[in-house]
Design a protein around this motif. Structure first.
Motif, PDB file in Angstrom:
ATOM      1  N   TYR A 181      14.246  19.740 -23.004  1.00 23.22           N
ATOM      2  CA  TYR A 181      15.633  19.574 -23.424  1.00 23.22           C
ATOM      3  C   TYR A 181      15.783  19.820 -24.934  1.00 23.22           C
ATOM      4  CZ  TYR A 181      20.277  17.807 -23.946  1.00 23.22           C
ATOM      5  OH  TYR A 181      21.600  17.725 -24.247  1.00 23.22           O
ATOM      6  N   ALA A 182      14.899  19.185 -25.717  1.00 20.33           N
ATOM      7  CA  ALA A 182      14.996  19.294 -27.180  1.00 20.33           C
ATOM      8  C   ALA A 182      14.809  20.731 -27.649  1.00 20.33           C
ATOM      9  CB  ALA A 182      13.961  18.379 -27.828  1.00 20.33           C
ATOM     10  N   LEU A 183      13.868  21.429 -26.998  1.00 19.17           N
ATOM     11  CA  LEU A 183      13.577  22.802 -27.427  1.00 19.17           C
ATOM     12  C   LEU A 183      14.739  23.742 -27.179  1.00 19.17           C
ATOM     13  CD1 LEU A 183       9.851  23.290 -26.360  1.00 19.17           C
ATOM     14  CD2 LEU A 183      10.779  23.187 -28.674  1.00 19.17           C
ATOM     15  N   ASN A 184      15.637  23.337 -26.311  1.00 23.53           N
ATOM     16  CA  ASN A 184      16.769  24.211 -26.001  1.00 23.53           C
ATOM     17  C   ASN A 184      18.021  23.900 -26.809  1.00 23.53           C
ATOM     18  OD1 ASN A 184      15.962  26.200 -23.967  1.00 23.53           O
ATOM     19  ND2 ASN A 184      15.301  24.369 -22.872  1.00 23.53           N
ATOM     20  N   LEU A 185      17.913  22.941 -27.730  1.00 27.43           N
ATOM     21  CA  LEU A 185      19.069  22.625 -28.568  1.00 27.43           C
ATOM     22  C   LEU A 185      19.216  23.675 -29.674  1.00 27.43           C
ATOM     23  CD1 LEU A 185      18.505  18.784 -28.943  1.00 27.43           C
ATOM     24  CD2 LEU A 185      20.412  19.879 -27.766  1.00 27.43           C
ATOM     25  N   PRO A 186      20.421  23.837 -30.211  1.00 24.40           N
ATOM     26  CA  PRO A 186      20.607  24.758 -31.333  1.00 24.40           C
ATOM     27  C   PRO A 186      19.720  24.367 -32.511  1.00 24.40           C
ATOM     28  CG  PRO A 186      22.725  23.954 -30.503  1.00 24.40           C
ATOM     29  CD  PRO A 186      21.672  23.224 -29.757  1.00 24.40           C
ATOM     30  N   ASN A 187      19.185  25.330 -33.201  1.00 24.21           N
ATOM     31  CA  ASN A 187      18.326  25.135 -34.377  1.00 24.21           C
ATOM     32  C   ASN A 187      16.968  24.500 -34.068  1.00 24.21           C
ATOM     33  OD1 ASN A 187      20.137  26.162 -36.342  1.00 24.21           O
ATOM     34  ND2 ASN A 187      21.298  24.256 -36.179  1.00 24.21           N
ATOM     35  N   ALA A 188      16.636  24.376 -32.799  1.00 28.47           N
ATOM     36  CA  ALA A 188      15.361  23.732 -32.442  1.00 28.47           C
ATOM     37  C   ALA A 188      14.186  24.435 -33.117  1.00 28.47           C
ATOM     38  CB  ALA A 188      15.183  23.746 -30.931  1.00 28.47           C
ATOM     39  N   MET A 189      14.243  25.747 -33.191  1.00 28.64           N
ATOM     40  CA  MET A 189      13.078  26.488 -33.674  1.00 28.64           C
ATOM     41  C   MET A 189      12.766  26.215 -35.154  1.00 28.64           C
ATOM     42  SD  MET A 189      11.474  27.694 -31.337  1.00 28.64           S
ATOM     43  CE  MET A 189      12.015  26.973 -29.795  1.00 28.64           C
ATOM     44  N   GLU A 190      13.805  25.922 -35.943  1.00 30.89           N
ATOM     45  CA  GLU A 190      13.549  25.566 -37.346  1.00 30.89           C
ATOM     46  C   GLU A 190      12.691  24.304 -37.390  1.00 30.89           C
ATOM     47  OE1 GLU A 190      16.456  27.135 -36.733  1.00 30.89           O
ATOM     48  OE2 GLU A 190      15.759  28.765 -38.049  1.00 30.89           O
ATOM     49  N   GLY A 191      12.989  23.385 -36.497  1.00 32.13           N
ATOM     50  CA  GLY A 191      12.213  22.145 -36.426  1.00 32.13           C
ATOM     51  C   GLY A 191      10.773  22.429 -36.039  1.00 32.13           C
ATOM     52  N   VAL A 192      10.600  23.287 -35.060  1.00 34.78           N
ATOM     53  CA  VAL A 192       9.249  23.635 -34.612  1.00 34.78           C
ATOM     54  C   VAL A 192       8.482  24.287 -35.758  1.00 34.78           C
ATOM     55  CG1 VAL A 192       7.928  25.065 -33.011  1.00 34.78           C
ATOM     56  CG2 VAL A 192       9.981  23.894 -32.221  1.00 34.78           C
ATOM     57  N   LYS A 193       9.187  25.129 -36.478  1.00 38.18           N
ATOM     58  CA  LYS A 193       8.546  25.819 -37.594  1.00 38.18           C
ATOM     59  C   LYS A 193       8.055  24.800 -38.633  1.00 38.18           C
ATOM     60  CE  LYS A 193      10.800  29.899 -38.120  1.00 38.18           C
ATOM     61  NZ  LYS A 193      12.058  30.365 -38.702  1.00 38.18           N
ATOM     62  N   TYR A 194       8.922  23.858 -38.945  1.00 35.61           N
ATOM     63  CA  TYR A 194       8.535  22.840 -39.922  1.00 35.61           C
ATOM     64  C   TYR A 194       7.315  22.055 -39.415  1.00 35.61           C
ATOM     65  CZ  TYR A 194       8.540  18.534 -42.606  1.00 35.61           C
ATOM     66  OH  TYR A 194       8.158  17.471 -43.376  1.00 35.61           O
ATOM     67  N   TYR A 195       7.348  21.737 -38.148  1.00 34.00           N
ATOM     68  CA  TYR A 195       6.274  20.947 -37.524  1.00 34.00           C
ATOM     69  C   TYR A 195       4.955  21.720 -37.531  1.00 34.00           C
ATOM     70  CZ  TYR A 195       4.019  18.427 -33.575  1.00 34.00           C
ATOM     71  OH  TYR A 195       3.181  17.729 -32.753  1.00 34.00           O
ATOM     72  N   LEU A 196       5.025  23.021 -37.302  1.00 35.83           N
ATOM     73  CA  LEU A 196       3.790  23.769 -37.096  1.00 35.83           C
ATOM     74  C   LEU A 196       3.345  24.654 -38.257  1.00 35.83           C
ATOM     75  CD1 LEU A 196       4.139  24.662 -33.314  1.00 35.83           C
ATOM     76  CD2 LEU A 196       2.944  22.765 -34.391  1.00 35.83           C
ATOM     77  N   SER A 197       4.100  24.665 -39.359  1.00 36.09           N
ATOM     78  CA  SER A 197       3.566  25.433 -40.483  1.00 36.09           C
ATOM     79  C   SER A 197       3.056  24.474 -41.560  1.00 36.09           C
ATOM     80  CB  SER A 197       4.615  26.399 -41.052  1.00 36.09           C
ATOM     81  OG  SER A 197       5.820  25.701 -41.213  1.00 36.09           O
ATOM     82  N   PRO A 198       1.774  24.612 -41.880  1.00 30.02           N
ATOM     83  CA  PRO A 198       1.116  23.632 -42.753  1.00 30.02           C
ATOM     84  C   PRO A 198       1.518  23.750 -44.220  1.00 30.02           C
ATOM     85  CG  PRO A 198      -0.413  25.360 -42.090  1.00 30.02           C
ATOM     86  CD  PRO A 198       0.862  25.629 -41.366  1.00 30.02           C
ATOM     87  N   MET A 260       9.166  17.305 -29.553  1.00 30.40           N
ATOM     88  CA  MET A 260      10.508  16.849 -29.153  1.00 30.40           C
ATOM     89  C   MET A 260      11.268  16.362 -30.390  1.00 30.40           C
ATOM     90  SD  MET A 260      10.990  13.183 -27.100  1.00 30.40           S
ATOM     91  CE  MET A 260       9.485  13.364 -26.293  1.00 30.40           C
ATOM     92  N   MET A 261      10.564  15.649 -31.278  1.00 30.83           N
ATOM     93  CA  MET A 261      11.239  14.995 -32.395  1.00 30.83           C
ATOM     94  C   MET A 261      11.753  15.978 -33.430  1.00 30.83           C
ATOM     95  SD  MET A 261      11.336  11.923 -31.804  1.00 30.83           S
ATOM     96  CE  MET A 261       9.785  11.318 -31.193  1.00 30.83           C
ATOM     97  N   PHE A 262      10.953  16.960 -33.790  1.00 35.57           N
ATOM     98  CA  PHE A 262      11.391  17.853 -34.861  1.00 35.57           C
ATOM     99  C   PHE A 262      12.555  18.749 -34.432  1.00 35.57           C
ATOM    100  CE2 PHE A 262       7.481  16.172 -36.497  1.00 35.57           C
ATOM    101  CZ  PHE A 262       7.874  15.843 -37.788  1.00 35.57           C
ATOM    102  N   PRO A 263      12.580  19.258 -33.211  1.00 31.76           N
ATOM    103  CA  PRO A 263      13.799  19.945 -32.773  1.00 31.76           C
ATOM    104  C   PRO A 263      15.026  19.027 -32.789  1.00 31.76           C
ATOM    105  CG  PRO A 263      11.998  20.555 -31.360  1.00 31.76           C
ATOM    106  CD  PRO A 263      11.472  19.487 -32.267  1.00 31.76           C
ATOM    107  N   PHE A 264      14.841  17.765 -32.384  1.00 32.39           N
ATOM    108  CA  PHE A 264      15.973  16.827 -32.428  1.00 32.39           C
ATOM    109  C   PHE A 264      16.509  16.730 -33.865  1.00 32.39           C
ATOM    110  CE2 PHE A 264      14.824  14.120 -28.460  1.00 32.39           C
ATOM    111  CZ  PHE A 264      15.824  14.725 -27.724  1.00 32.39           C
ATOM    112  N   VAL A 265      15.585  16.538 -34.815  1.00 28.46           N
ATOM    113  CA  VAL A 265      16.005  16.382 -36.213  1.00 28.46           C
ATOM    114  C   VAL A 265      16.644  17.664 -36.722  1.00 28.46           C
ATOM    115  CG1 VAL A 265      15.236  15.919 -38.550  1.00 28.46           C
ATOM    116  CG2 VAL A 265      14.137  14.810 -36.652  1.00 28.46           C
TER     117      VAL A 265
END
Ligand code: PHE
Length: 469
Positions: A181-198, A260-265
């Motif tokens: 659900y979270a991954l399908n929200l608008p702007n989710a990918m920016e969150g994923v990027k933040y989470y996964l880029s060191p 889940m959390m970073f896409p939510f944020v």
């Protein structure tokens, strides 16, 4: 004497231990540690510690438990080393301390579940007031501790194993559903990027130490929780592959919680990186941020997703409070010969009471709120954070260090290897067995020893012995 209770099946043991491991540590603590510690850089260090250092310690704990069929204190004594019982006592003490505040955070989660069901999304903005209100938090905490004690008092196969068999599969479904659900929200990918880029510039001595503490805490290691659960495992179970499974499940759930959390944020902040950093680094992270995320989903849907999330958090916490209570309970049952029901309730009441100052330290009592400022801290911390610092960040890695020394050099590797070979006769875990053998004798004592000693000096005395900070 009645024969000792046992897990009915290998799966039951794995679910209960994974239940112990997966908890607030994964879903509440991990995301904000990631937020504070440089995103993916923290994640990488955490993963390294979990697999390289923690997994062998987990094997050792389960082996000590299964060999002796006793609680941590009794286990060290039974292997013939009275002095080492101190590690067991440290574990029982850590059980008391950790559960005392863990139950309070679990109460927040449960309280939030109720608020979500009532559609009260404003609670996110009122997090401070909510945690300050010790009477309300105390009532939820009482319910949580009571339910935990009820399960533990029923014993291992009838209580702990049964609860895990229902709760863990449910939890998994919730997590996966919410991630999708979270991954399908608008702007989710920016969150994923933040989470996964060191961001390696954020890695300091302190962050490394936090990652180590987090790995131990999340895997329930260093205090004998898995010695205790291991004492109920049958000799048909392959300890090495079971420990590998538990580690993998725990790490995966933490990873998914971040996913889940970073896409939510990111959804809430419109993908704004600076805002994301600002909101994601503190203990209030999910409690402050998520309610408004759920609110913006609109009335009905927000209630469903919000309630699902906080119910998930409560379930995760519940299988962990069960294991935390089981450690001192097993000690009372084995060592003090107190019947299980009575032992459980006595311990639960004492721990609940030890938790009261933690409840009061969230703003309602001044001196508990500004409890102590240790050397090297720029501001004072509250009583609850102090207990966390002592119990999780200090006792657990120290316990892990001592357990690895004990296993390799006191109990001796030969005996340890004999124990883990039982149940592993025709299995494919041989490579892992070899790794555990090397790790427990050299890698774990060395790395754990250095990090623990350096940080104890730094945190409690302000002395930076290696100049790492
Ligand atoms: N592993 C649990 C969590 O991540 C906490 C815990 C620590 C449970 C130590 C038992 C023993 O929430």
């Amino acid at each position: 004497m009645a024969s000792r209770d046992q897990f009915n099946s290998r799966l039951g043991f794995i679910l209960a231990s994974a239940g112990s491991a997966v908890g607030l540590g994964n879903i509440w603590k991990f995301p904000f540690e990631v937020g504070a510690g440089g995103g993916a850089a923290f994640v990488m260090i955490y993963l390294f510690f979990a697999f390289v250092l923690c997994f062998p310690v987990m094997v050792a704990e389960i082996a000590i438990g299964r060999k002796t069929k006793l609680n941590p204190v009794g286990a060290f004594k039974a292997l013939g080393f009275k002095r080492w019982a101190i590690v067991g006592y440290m574990g029982v003490a850590a059980g008391f301390l950790i559960l005392s505040f863990y139950n309070v955070v679990a109460a927040w989660a449960f309280g939030y579940f109720v608020q979500m069901v009532l559609g009260n999304f404003e609670i996110g903005k009122a997090f401070g007031e909510f945690t300050k209100d010790w009477l309300t938090v105390g009532s939820y905490a009482l319910i949580f501790m009571g339910t935990t004690a009820y399960v533990v008092s029923r014993g291992v196969s009838n209580g702990i194993e049964k609860a895990a068999k229902i709760l863990m599969p449910t939890l998994l479904i919730f997590v996966v559903g919410l991630v999708i659900y979270a991954l399908n929200l608008p702007n989710a990918m920016e969150g994923v990027k933040y989470y996964l880029s060191p961001d390696f510039s954020k890695i300091t001595g302190e962050v490394i130490y936090k990652a180590l503490g987090q790995a131990f805490f999340s895997l329930s290691l260093g205090m004998g929780a898995l010695i205790t659960y291991g004492s109920y495992v049958s000799r048909k179970t392959n300890i090495v592959t079971a420990a590998a499974t538990i580690t993998l499940v725990d790490v995966s759930i933490a990873f998914l919680a971040g996913l889940m959390m970073f896409p939510f944020v990111s959804y809430m902040t419109g993908g704004d990186l600076v805002a994301m950093k600002e909101v994601s680094g503190g203990a209030g992270f999910i409690f402050q941020v998520l309610p408004s995320v759920f609110q913006s989903l609109g009335g009905g849907l927000g209630v469903v997703i919000g309630a699902a999330f906080f119910l998930l958090l409560s379930f995760a916490a519940f299988t962990s409070t069960i294991s935390l209570l089981e450690v001192p309970t097993a000690y009372m049952v084995d060592e003090k010969k107190i019947p299980r029901k009575k032992a459980t309730w006595i311990v639960a009441i004492i721990i609940f009471l030890i938790g009261v100052p933690s409840m009061l330290s969230q703003g309602s009592v001044d001196w508990l709120t500004n409890f102590v400022q240790l050397p090297g801290m720029d501001k004072s911390i509250d009583f609850m954070s102090f207990v966390g610092l002592v119990a999780n960040d200090t006792f657990l890695p120290l316990g892990g260090f001592l357990i690895s020394i004990f296993t390799a050099y006191v109990w001796k590797k030969k005996n340890f290897n004999e124990e883990i070979a039982i149940g592993a006769e025709n299995s494919n875990g041989k490579f892992l067995q070899l790794y555990v053998d090397i790790a427990i004798s050299y890698i774990c004592p060395l790395i754990l020893g250095v990090i623990t000693i350096v940080t104890i000096f730094k945190t409690y005395m302000g002395i930076d012995i290696l100049g790492l900070y």
